[in-house]
Motif scaffolding. Structure first.
Motif, PDB file in Angstrom:
ATOM      1  N   ALA A 117     -12.563  21.570   3.567  1.00 40.18           N
ATOM      2  CA  ALA A 117     -12.126  21.360   3.324  1.00 40.18           C
ATOM      3  C   ALA A 117     -10.384  20.997   3.155  1.00 40.18           C
ATOM      4  O   ALA A 117     -10.155  21.309   4.197  1.00 40.18           O
ATOM      5  N   LYS A 118      -9.413  20.511   1.647  1.00 39.14           N
ATOM      6  CA  LYS A 118      -7.958  20.028   1.806  1.00 39.14           C
ATOM      7  C   LYS A 118      -7.245  21.030   2.711  1.00 39.14           C
ATOM      8  O   LYS A 118      -6.633  20.439   2.642  1.00 39.14           O
ATOM      9  N   ARG A 119      -7.549  22.269   1.909  1.00 38.36           N
ATOM     10  CA  ARG A 119      -6.482  23.655   2.730  1.00 38.36           C
ATOM     11  C   ARG A 119      -6.730  24.342   4.006  1.00 38.36           C
ATOM     12  O   ARG A 119      -6.715  25.641   3.935  1.00 38.36           O
ATOM     13  N   ALA A 147       0.189  10.428 -14.263  1.00 35.93           N
ATOM     14  CA  ALA A 147       1.350   9.922 -13.042  1.00 35.93           C
ATOM     15  C   ALA A 147       0.970   8.918 -12.114  1.00 35.93           C
ATOM     16  O   ALA A 147       1.549   7.933 -11.285  1.00 35.93           O
ATOM     17  N   VAL A 148      -0.008   8.876 -11.725  1.00 39.20           N
ATOM     18  CA  VAL A 148      -0.474   8.405 -10.431  1.00 39.20           C
ATOM     19  C   VAL A 148      -0.657   6.515 -10.885  1.00 39.20           C
ATOM     20  O   VAL A 148      -0.257   6.082  -9.863  1.00 39.20           O
ATOM     21  N   THR A 149      -1.042   6.623 -12.263  1.00 40.97           N
ATOM     22  CA  THR A 149      -1.043   5.519 -12.483  1.00 40.97           C
ATOM     23  C   THR A 149       0.051   4.583 -12.481  1.00 40.97           C
ATOM     24  O   THR A 149       0.605   3.287 -12.366  1.00 40.97           O
ATOM     25  N   GLY A 208      -8.086  14.369   7.301  1.00 41.28           N
ATOM     26  CA  GLY A 208      -8.271  13.037   6.009  1.00 41.28           C
ATOM     27  C   GLY A 208      -6.952  12.822   5.559  1.00 41.28           C
ATOM     28  O   GLY A 208      -7.278  11.043   5.354  1.00 41.28           O
ATOM     29  N   HIS A 209      -5.684  13.240   5.163  1.00 40.47           N
ATOM     30  CA  HIS A 209      -4.943  12.569   4.834  1.00 40.47           C
ATOM     31  C   HIS A 209      -4.068  11.181   6.166  1.00 40.47           C
ATOM     32  O   HIS A 209      -4.163  10.525   5.674  1.00 40.47           O
ATOM     33  N   ALA A 210      -4.469  11.609   7.533  1.00 37.80           N
ATOM     34  CA  ALA A 210      -3.957  11.141   8.374  1.00 37.80           C
ATOM     35  C   ALA A 210      -5.514   9.984   8.692  1.00 37.80           C
ATOM     36  O   ALA A 210      -4.514   8.814   8.423  1.00 37.80           O
ATOM     37  N   PHE A 229       5.592  10.804  -2.841  1.00 38.68           N
ATOM     38  CA  PHE A 229       5.163  12.055  -2.689  1.00 38.68           C
ATOM     39  C   PHE A 229       4.509  12.899  -4.410  1.00 38.68           C
ATOM     40  O   PHE A 229       6.062  13.367  -5.365  1.00 38.68           O
ATOM     41  N   GLU A 230       3.874  13.281  -4.038  1.00 37.87           N
ATOM     42  CA  GLU A 230       2.760  13.488  -5.306  1.00 37.87           C
ATOM     43  C   GLU A 230       3.079  15.539  -6.234  1.00 37.87           C
ATOM     44  O   GLU A 230       2.766  16.094  -5.528  1.00 37.87           O
ATOM     45  N   ASP A 231       4.287  15.395  -6.593  1.00 32.88           N
ATOM     46  CA  ASP A 231       4.955  17.043  -6.511  1.00 32.88           C
ATOM     47  C   ASP A 231       5.129  17.742  -8.023  1.00 32.88           C
ATOM     48  O   ASP A 231       6.092  18.054  -8.415  1.00 32.88           O
ATOM     49  N   ASP A 255     -13.853  11.118  -2.904  1.00 31.81           N
ATOM     50  CA  ASP A 255     -13.525  12.241  -3.654  1.00 31.81           C
ATOM     51  C   ASP A 255     -12.909  11.549  -4.692  1.00 31.81           C
ATOM     52  O   ASP A 255     -12.977  12.013  -5.656  1.00 31.81           O
ATOM     53  N   LEU A 256     -12.283  10.343  -4.651  1.00 30.38           N
ATOM     54  CA  LEU A 256     -11.133  10.551  -5.971  1.00 30.38           C
ATOM     55  C   LEU A 256     -11.583   8.822  -6.284  1.00 30.38           C
ATOM     56  O   LEU A 256     -11.682   8.718  -7.538  1.00 30.38           O
ATOM     57  N   PHE A 257     -12.666   8.767  -6.193  1.00 31.46           N
ATOM     58  CA  PHE A 257     -13.983   7.986  -6.543  1.00 31.46           C
ATOM     59  C   PHE A 257     -13.948   7.580  -8.317  1.00 31.46           C
ATOM     60  O   PHE A 257     -13.465   7.049  -9.078  1.00 31.46           O
ATOM     61  N   SER A 260       0.458  14.286 -15.285  1.00 27.73           N
ATOM     62  CA  SER A 260      -0.742  14.942 -14.880  1.00 27.73           C
ATOM     63  C   SER A 260      -1.138  14.207 -13.943  1.00 27.73           C
ATOM     64  O   SER A 260      -0.506  13.232 -14.068  1.00 27.73           O
ATOM     65  N   TYR A 261      -2.267  14.204 -13.692  1.00 28.57           N
ATOM     66  CA  TYR A 261      -2.529  13.713 -11.774  1.00 28.57           C
ATOM     67  C   TYR A 261      -2.520  11.905 -12.105  1.00 28.57           C
ATOM     68  O   TYR A 261      -2.371  11.049 -11.963  1.00 28.57           O
ATOM     69  N   HIS A 262      -3.858  11.981 -13.427  1.00 25.37           N
ATOM     70  CA  HIS A 262      -4.309  10.684 -13.536  1.00 25.37           C
ATOM     71  C   HIS A 262      -3.037  10.347 -14.072  1.00 25.37           C
ATOM     72  O   HIS A 262      -2.781   8.685 -13.991  1.00 25.37           O
ATOM     73  N   VAL A 312      -4.665   0.917  -3.659  1.00 21.51           N
ATOM     74  CA  VAL A 312      -5.019   1.705  -3.164  1.00 21.51           C
ATOM     75  C   VAL A 312      -5.677   2.151  -2.316  1.00 21.51           C
ATOM     76  O   VAL A 312      -6.700   2.227  -2.542  1.00 21.51           O
ATOM     77  N   VAL A 313      -5.539   3.157  -0.913  1.00 22.02           N
ATOM     78  CA  VAL A 313      -6.939   3.989  -0.117  1.00 22.02           C
ATOM     79  C   VAL A 313      -6.575   4.773  -0.643  1.00 22.02           C
ATOM     80  O   VAL A 313      -5.320   5.970  -0.502  1.00 22.02           O
ATOM     81  N   ARG A 314      -7.979   5.697  -0.352  1.00 17.16           N
ATOM     82  CA  ARG A 314      -7.453   7.091  -0.897  1.00 17.16           C
ATOM     83  C   ARG A 314      -9.200   7.506  -0.020  1.00 17.16           C
ATOM     84  O   ARG A 314      -9.950   6.703  -0.250  1.00 17.16           O
ATOM     85  N   GLY A 315      -9.477   8.604  -0.560  1.00 19.94           N
ATOM     86  CA  GLY A 315     -10.621   9.113  -0.034  1.00 19.94           C
ATOM     87  C   GLY A 315     -11.422   9.117  -1.426  1.00 19.94           C
ATOM     88  O   GLY A 315     -11.644   8.930  -2.586  1.00 19.94           O
ATOM     89  N   THR A 375       0.760  -0.885  -0.864  1.00 15.16           N
ATOM     90  CA  THR A 375      -0.084  -0.072  -0.154  1.00 15.16           C
ATOM     91  C   THR A 375       1.105   1.389  -0.153  1.00 15.16           C
ATOM     92  O   THR A 375       2.114   1.017   0.310  1.00 15.16           O
ATOM     93  N   ARG A 376       0.246   2.648  -0.130  1.00 10.10           N
ATOM     94  CA  ARG A 376       1.671   3.455  -0.088  1.00 10.10           C
ATOM     95  C   ARG A 376      -0.107   5.137   0.497  1.00 10.10           C
ATOM     96  O   ARG A 376      -1.031   4.892   0.468  1.00 10.10           O
ATOM     97  N   PHE A 377       0.564   6.126   0.624  1.00 10.76           N
ATOM     98  CA  PHE A 377       0.105   6.968   0.841  1.00 10.76           C
ATOM     99  C   PHE A 377       0.684   8.013  -0.017  1.00 10.76           C
ATOM    100  O   PHE A 377       1.922   8.147   0.013  1.00 10.76           O
ATOM    101  N   ALA A 378       0.312   8.431  -0.207  1.00 14.35           N
ATOM    102  CA  ALA A 378       0.787   9.955  -1.914  1.00 14.35           C
ATOM    103  C   ALA A 378       0.179  11.437  -1.877  1.00 14.35           C
ATOM    104  O   ALA A 378      -0.302  11.714  -2.640  1.00 14.35           O
ATOM    105  N   PRO A 379       1.128  11.806  -0.290  1.00 12.24           N
ATOM    106  CA  PRO A 379       0.492  13.206  -0.601  1.00 12.24           C
ATOM    107  C   PRO A 379       1.103  14.568  -1.032  1.00 12.24           C
ATOM    108  O   PRO A 379       2.262  13.848  -2.072  1.00 12.24           O
ATOM    109  N   SER A 380       0.085  15.540  -1.934  1.00 11.26           N
ATOM    110  CA  SER A 380       0.746  16.361  -2.465  1.00 11.26           C
ATOM    111  C   SER A 380       1.453  17.809  -1.427  1.00 11.26           C
ATOM    112  O   SER A 380       1.258  17.978  -0.799  1.00 11.26           O
ATOM    113  N   PRO A 381       3.355  17.366  -1.478  1.00 11.65           N
ATOM    114  CA  PRO A 381       3.635  18.664  -1.056  1.00 11.65           C
ATOM    115  C   PRO A 381       3.291  19.728  -0.821  1.00 11.65           C
ATOM    116  O   PRO A 381       3.939  21.186  -1.401  1.00 11.65           O
TER     117      PRO A 381
HETATM  118  N1  GLU Z   1      -2.093  13.005  -4.573  1.00 10.88           N
HETATM  119  C1  GLU Z   1      -3.241  12.885  -4.516  1.00 10.88           C
HETATM  120  C2  GLU Z   1      -3.736  14.155  -2.739  1.00 10.88           C
HETATM  121  O1  GLU Z   1      -3.340  14.431  -2.181  1.00 10.88           O
HETATM  122  C3  GLU Z   1      -3.989  11.936  -3.853  1.00 10.88           C
HETATM  123  C4  GLU Z   1      -2.774  10.399  -3.985  1.00 10.88           C
HETATM  124  C5  GLU Z   1      -3.592   9.391  -4.337  1.00 10.88           C
HETATM  125  O2  GLU Z   1      -4.001   9.539  -6.140  1.00 10.88           O
HETATM  126  O3  GLU Z   1      -4.694   8.489  -3.611  1.00 10.88           O
HETATM  127  O4  GLU Z   1      -4.945  14.233  -2.696  1.00 10.88           O
END
Ligand code: GLU
Ligand code: ZN
Length: 303
Positions: free
Chosen positions: A273-275, A218-220, A16-18, A39-41, A236-238, A214-216, A231-234, A3-9
């Protein structure tokens, strides 16, 4: 299991990240597998090395351990460009020079929103037959303006590159576009039909002019490169996951399992909100919260 955790710095980690990080970590540990970081940078304008340092510090404080040095997505650009070149050679990409405004105008233009002209004498189309543009994972579904323009011989690097969804679906016709979901909302096999891809996703951007990727995409590619099996994610990314499954099939990559977790809501039931910096983990830490408190607030205290 990997598994992974892939935050954007681009800012501090939030509850939500936690939630994503702890779930991914605990799933790997429970299975005797591996937990990785990335790190999705790719957005060089918004990413900062200090947010990477802060994220590592928060994750260590939460008690999470990762099994390899974090992968920096920006270092993977050559792999992303190689995949784009392949798609280009197969005729599945086209350059797009539209601005957001061009797209909004095309979607608002009468010829784009009205059904085909009816022969005179037949009744006028009812108003509900005039379809509004669907909203895809990245905003309004692209109206296809640049799709029919002559394509240059070589893949340009000064324009957005869009996936020709119709051509892509034709190339993989008959292949199942499904993934296994283990999250609470849709557990089971999730399948997306070609009609849904056309209507709800359309010709998405696979390389932004300013990023070269792009995000799509790169992540793939990077999930495959890191051997991610789950893959574990929120939640909102369904819809984005549907895009990633399509890209996996087109590019011949394995389709991992997915676990979309519920989004954390505030006391009023609003999505955080993410930010919203008030929800930064570091703020809770400063206020004396423990990692156990964070697990509880992220809804992960039930085991
Ligand atoms: N990097 C993306 C974010 O921080 C999510 C990573 C993913 O695709 O699960 O929102
Ligand atoms: Zn365009």
């Amino acid at each position: 299991m990997i598994t992974r955790f892939a935050p954007s710095p681009t800012g501090p980690l939030h509850l939500g990240h936690a939630c994503s990080a702890i779930l991914a970590h605990d799933m790997a540990r429970a299975a005797g597998g591996r937990f990785l970081l990335r790190f999705e940078d790719i957005d060089r304008q918004r990413c900062r090395p200090e947010w990477e340092t802060a994220a590592l510090d928060d994750l260590a404080w939460l008690g999470l351990r990762w099994d390899a040095p974090p992968l920096r997505q920006s270092s993977r650009l050559p792999a992303h460009r190689a995949a784009l070149a392949r798609l280009w050679d197969e005729g599945l990409l086209y350059p797009c020079t539209c601005t957001r405004r061009d797209i909004a105008e095309a979607l608002a233009a009468p010829q784009e929103t009205r059904p085909p002209r009816v022969p005179s004498g037949s009744p006028a189309p009812r108003p509900e037959a005039v379809q509004a543009a669907a909203t895809g994972p990245d905003g309004p579904v692209y109206p296809g303006t640049c799709r029919t323009r002559p394509r240059p011989a070589h893949m340009p690097d000064d324009a957005h590159l869009r996936l020709d969804m119709g051509a892509a679906l034709e190339r993989i016709a008959g292949r199942p576009l499904s993934f296994t979901e283990t999250g609470p909302g849709h557990a089971g096999t999730v399948t997306t039909t070609p009609a849904q891809y056309r209507r709800d996703i359309g010709d998405i951007v696979l390389a932004r002019r300013d990023f070269g990727t792009s995000y799509h995409l790169a992540v793939t590619i990077d999930d495959a490169a890191q051997g991610i099996t789950h893959v574990v994610r929120g939640e909102d990314l369904f819809t984005s996951t549907r895009v990633h499954v399509l890209l996996q099939v087109i590019l011949g990559l394995p389709v991992p399992d997915y676990h979309h977790h519920r989004l954390i809501r505030d006391e009023q039931g609003r999505r955080l909100a993410k930010r919203d910096d008030a929800r930064a983990l570091s703020r809770y830490r400063d206020d004396g919260a423990t990692p156990e408190d964070i697990r509880r607030m992220a809804g992960l205290d039930l085991g």
